[in-house]
Write a protein that holds these residues in place. Sequence first.
Motif, PDB file in Angstrom:
ATOM      1  N   ALA A 158       0.823  -1.211   0.000  1.00 25.50           N
ATOM      2  CA  ALA A 158       0.000   0.000   0.000  1.00 25.50           C
ATOM      3  C   ALA A 158       0.859   1.264   0.000  1.00 25.50           C
ATOM      4  O   ALA A 158       0.579   2.218  -0.730  1.00 25.50           O
ATOM      5  N   PHE A 159       1.932   1.274   0.797  1.00 27.85           N
ATOM      6  CA  PHE A 159       2.762   2.478   0.917  1.00 27.85           C
ATOM      7  C   PHE A 159       3.896   2.517  -0.114  1.00 27.85           C
ATOM      8  O   PHE A 159       4.295   3.594  -0.556  1.00 27.85           O
ATOM      9  N   ARG A 160       4.480   1.354  -0.425  1.00 28.02           N
ATOM     10  CA  ARG A 160       5.436   1.171  -1.520  1.00 28.02           C
ATOM     11  C   ARG A 160       6.761   1.916  -1.362  1.00 28.02           C
ATOM     12  O   ARG A 160       7.596   1.883  -2.258  1.00 28.02           O
ATOM     13  N   SER A 161       7.001   2.582  -0.267  1.00 30.11           N
ATOM     14  CA  SER A 161       8.300   3.220  -0.041  1.00 30.11           C
ATOM     15  C   SER A 161       8.528   3.370   1.455  1.00 30.11           C
ATOM     16  O   SER A 161       7.575   3.551   2.223  1.00 30.11           O
ATOM     17  N   SER A 162       9.798   3.305   1.848  1.00 27.98           N
ATOM     18  CA  SER A 162      10.107   3.438   3.269  1.00 27.98           C
ATOM     19  C   SER A 162       9.837   4.854   3.756  1.00 27.98           C
ATOM     20  O   SER A 162       9.523   5.069   4.928  1.00 27.98           O
ATOM     21  N   ALA A 163       9.946   5.842   2.852  1.00 22.01           N
ATOM     22  CA  ALA A 163       9.674   7.225   3.246  1.00 22.01           C
ATOM     23  C   ALA A 163       8.217   7.384   3.674  1.00 22.01           C
ATOM     24  O   ALA A 163       7.914   8.034   4.681  1.00 22.01           O
ATOM     25  N   SER A 164       7.309   6.771   2.923  1.00 21.58           N
ATOM     26  CA  SER A 164       5.889   6.840   3.282  1.00 21.58           C
ATOM     27  C   SER A 164       5.610   6.062   4.563  1.00 21.58           C
ATOM     28  O   SER A 164       4.838   6.500   5.419  1.00 21.58           O
ATOM     29  N   LEU A 165       6.259   4.906   4.690  1.00 24.86           N
ATOM     30  CA  LEU A 165       6.053   4.087   5.884  1.00 24.86           C
ATOM     31  C   LEU A 165       6.621   4.753   7.127  1.00 24.86           C
ATOM     32  O   LEU A 165       6.059   4.633   8.221  1.00 24.86           O
ATOM     33  N   ALA A 166       7.747   5.443   6.967  1.00 23.22           N
ATOM     34  CA  ALA A 166       8.366   6.105   8.111  1.00 23.22           C
ATOM     35  C   ALA A 166       7.426   7.145   8.711  1.00 23.22           C
ATOM     36  O   ALA A 166       7.454   7.407   9.918  1.00 23.22           O
ATOM     37  N   THR A 167       6.584   7.727   7.868  1.00 24.24           N
ATOM     38  CA  THR A 167       5.608   8.696   8.354  1.00 24.24           C
ATOM     39  C   THR A 167       4.630   8.047   9.322  1.00 24.24           C
ATOM     40  O   THR A 167       4.223   8.644  10.320  1.00 24.24           O
ATOM     41  N   ALA A 168       4.264   6.792   9.025  1.00 24.94           N
ATOM     42  CA  ALA A 168       3.307   6.083   9.877  1.00 24.94           C
ATOM     43  C   ALA A 168       3.972   5.429  11.080  1.00 24.94           C
ATOM     44  O   ALA A 168       3.303   5.035  12.035  1.00 24.94           O
ATOM     45  N   TYR A 169       5.284   5.325  11.025  1.00 19.70           N
ATOM     46  CA  TYR A 169       6.038   4.529  11.991  1.00 19.70           C
ATOM     47  C   TYR A 169       6.021   5.117  13.397  1.00 19.70           C
ATOM     48  O   TYR A 169       5.870   4.415  14.392  1.00 19.70           O
ATOM     49  N   GLY A 170       6.176   6.436  13.480  1.00 17.01           N
ATOM     50  CA  GLY A 170       6.466   7.053  14.768  1.00 17.01           C
ATOM     51  C   GLY A 170       5.354   6.997  15.787  1.00 17.01           C
ATOM     52  O   GLY A 170       5.613   7.054  16.994  1.00 17.01           O
ATOM     53  N   VAL A 171       4.093   6.892  15.350  1.00 19.32           N
ATOM     54  CA  VAL A 171       2.973   6.963  16.292  1.00 19.32           C
ATOM     55  C   VAL A 171       3.020   5.817  17.291  1.00 19.32           C
ATOM     56  O   VAL A 171       2.920   6.015  18.505  1.00 19.32           O
ATOM     57  N   SER A 172       3.173   4.585  16.787  1.00 21.91           N
ATOM     58  CA  SER A 172       3.201   3.435  17.694  1.00 21.91           C
ATOM     59  C   SER A 172       4.460   3.434  18.547  1.00 21.91           C
ATOM     60  O   SER A 172       4.424   3.053  19.725  1.00 21.91           O
ATOM     61  N   VAL A 173       5.576   3.870  17.963  1.00 23.33           N
ATOM     62  CA  VAL A 173       6.842   3.902  18.706  1.00 23.33           C
ATOM     63  C   VAL A 173       6.746   4.852  19.892  1.00 23.33           C
ATOM     64  O   VAL A 173       7.075   4.496  21.033  1.00 23.33           O
ATOM     65  N   THR A 174       6.287   6.072  19.633  1.00 14.59           N
ATOM     66  CA  THR A 174       6.213   7.059  20.713  1.00 14.59           C
ATOM     67  C   THR A 174       5.160   6.674  21.747  1.00 14.59           C
ATOM     68  O   THR A 174       5.347   6.904  22.946  1.00 14.59           O
ATOM     69  N   GLY A 175       4.071   6.078  21.294  1.00 11.07           N
ATOM     70  CA  GLY A 175       3.059   5.623  22.243  1.00 11.07           C
ATOM     71  C   GLY A 175       3.616   4.587  23.196  1.00 11.07           C
ATOM     72  O   GLY A 175       3.366   4.637  24.414  1.00 11.07           O
TER      73      GLY A 175
END
Length: 649
Positions: free
Chosen positions: A375-392
């Motif tokens: 769905a995201f097809r690039s690590s740059a797009s995925l990195a945007t979604a990454y931080g929410v769960s990490v910081t939580g």
Amino acid sequence: MTETRSQSPTTDAADDGAHGPAKGVAALALAALGVVFGDIGTSPLYALRTVFTIDGGIVKANQEDVYGVISIMFWSVTIVVSIKYVLVLMRADNDGEGGVMALAALARRLYAKRRGGATVFLVIGIIGVSLFYGDSVITPAVSVLSAVEGLSTAAPSLDHLIVPIAAVILVLLFLVQRFGTGKVGNLFGPVMLLWFVVIAVAGVPHIVAHPGVLQGLSPTWAIAFLVAHPYITFVAMGAVVLVITGAEALYADMGHFGRPAILRAWFFVVFPALVLNYLGQASLVLEDPSAAKDPFFLLFPDALQIPVVVLATMATVIASQAVISGAFSLTRQAIQLGLLPPLTIRQTSREEGGQIYLPAVNLLLFIGVLAIMLAFRSSASLATAYGVSVTGALVVDTLLLLLVVKPLWHWATWKLVLAAVVFGGLELTFLAGNLSKIVHGGWVPLLIALAVITLMTTWRRGRQLVQEERKEREGSLADFIERINTKHIPRVEGIAIFPHPNKETTPLALRANVEHNHVVHRTVLIVSVLTANVPHVPHAKAFFRDDLGYEDDGIDHITVKFGFSDDQDLPRALHAACLAEVLDIDPDEIAKASYFISRGALRPQPGNRGMARWRKKLFVGLAHNAADPAARFGLPAQRTVTMGSDVEL
């Protein structure tokens, strides 16, 4: 009434909660490199690049911004990882184990006498676990993609193959899970050691060429950047958090390697390598602002870029494996704490108890990882979604830490306030910076976390309702035992074992056997399995026998206590109880015993009594897909009988 506790250990160290024979700290540190540091160790692939591409390139490749960002990154890693996790939180272990579930269990134990305390900490633990699952789905996708994307720099003509190659790697990764990682796992440490050496060496020439970048290690640059550009700093924090992804693994895997090994690996290998690499990337960006598009791979000469892509792919596969194994381990803990239905758990190693495989979890993770990557097809797009769960997850750990340090270490109030301000303040800033990314993909881990929370709370509430209903049907065990002894019901030879959650009510299988067959076995054991708020329970403390008021009638109740990380092998535990003379039964005879399981067919009733109807249906679906209790407790199939009746929900 006679009650007997086990008096002495009956097995070797492997059975009393130890993690195997003692190893040298150096060997454990090397092994830890391959398990603990994969996620945080591969962050240089995408962290700084994301900072310079976030929000349309709001962070510029000039000296002020670069020094400011590097300063924030360095001090974020120092405060969150080095101080909070390594120096503070890793001291708050639960009998040697770490991780959010272990920490929540420790908090529940410390606040056990406070009204409602256990429930509060259970809820916090559920939230932390749920966020971890969101992280578990994104980590393999973003890690492997970021490594394979090195081809766009090393061989631009292969750019169109990046997603297919990453997909093939992930398919193979999940396919091999059933075979375990014991054999190749020995290579993980050396490969990651090579990785850290390579990324450290890669940064040095650029630092030498631009030594002024070392100024970025001063906190004054972070403060100056914040004062001069508060909004840009806030936005950048949403990407800077990527440098600490995987920090929780240092604490979660403490039970496998011990604090000394992880501490040495971090301070002597991982931390220096990360700092040198990030400084090298920053120097490169200052030398050539266009390098901000992919500063990691551009650190290397053209001739080395393909080999580095291969090494990076190996490192990210190892990082993904660590996350998958962590999901398996955490799921087993959740099952044994009653938060998830029993699932099929297969041991993939005869030597290492922690090496397990859960087919259902593996399949769900695979579907989630592949779907997100496509769905995201690039690590740059995925990195945007990454931080929410990490910081939580970081915030949950800090909250639990602040709650346990007072009763655990008797911290003064000023220490609590300082920790709350430094740790909590920084992590809440990270969280706020990432909340703005929810509409750009940050909703994905939150949706996964919400789904897991729904499953866990539904399963827990459903079990409570079923137990209440079954109590009415089962009736008093004391009355039933009295009836057996006063009515002189015939006895037949043999040992009958009835797994049952308590000693107040009668197992349905035992009641059915008496009512329909009009006989009772010569020896009857009603066995209750309890999961303690500790990872491991030694056999010396695992057994508690009660003769139920009749010392010589051959009917006993025994409580078998397991830790939430223990393998719940009931026949082996009962054999140990016989050897310890907690049970007056020949150990060879207990091996021939028959097991009778009480199961109720769930029938959801109209209305919302006790739980919404849709949750009742969800609970029934979970129960139907739960693992067979015989498999869960390791019962011999040829000597196990299942009996039961309908249970209204």
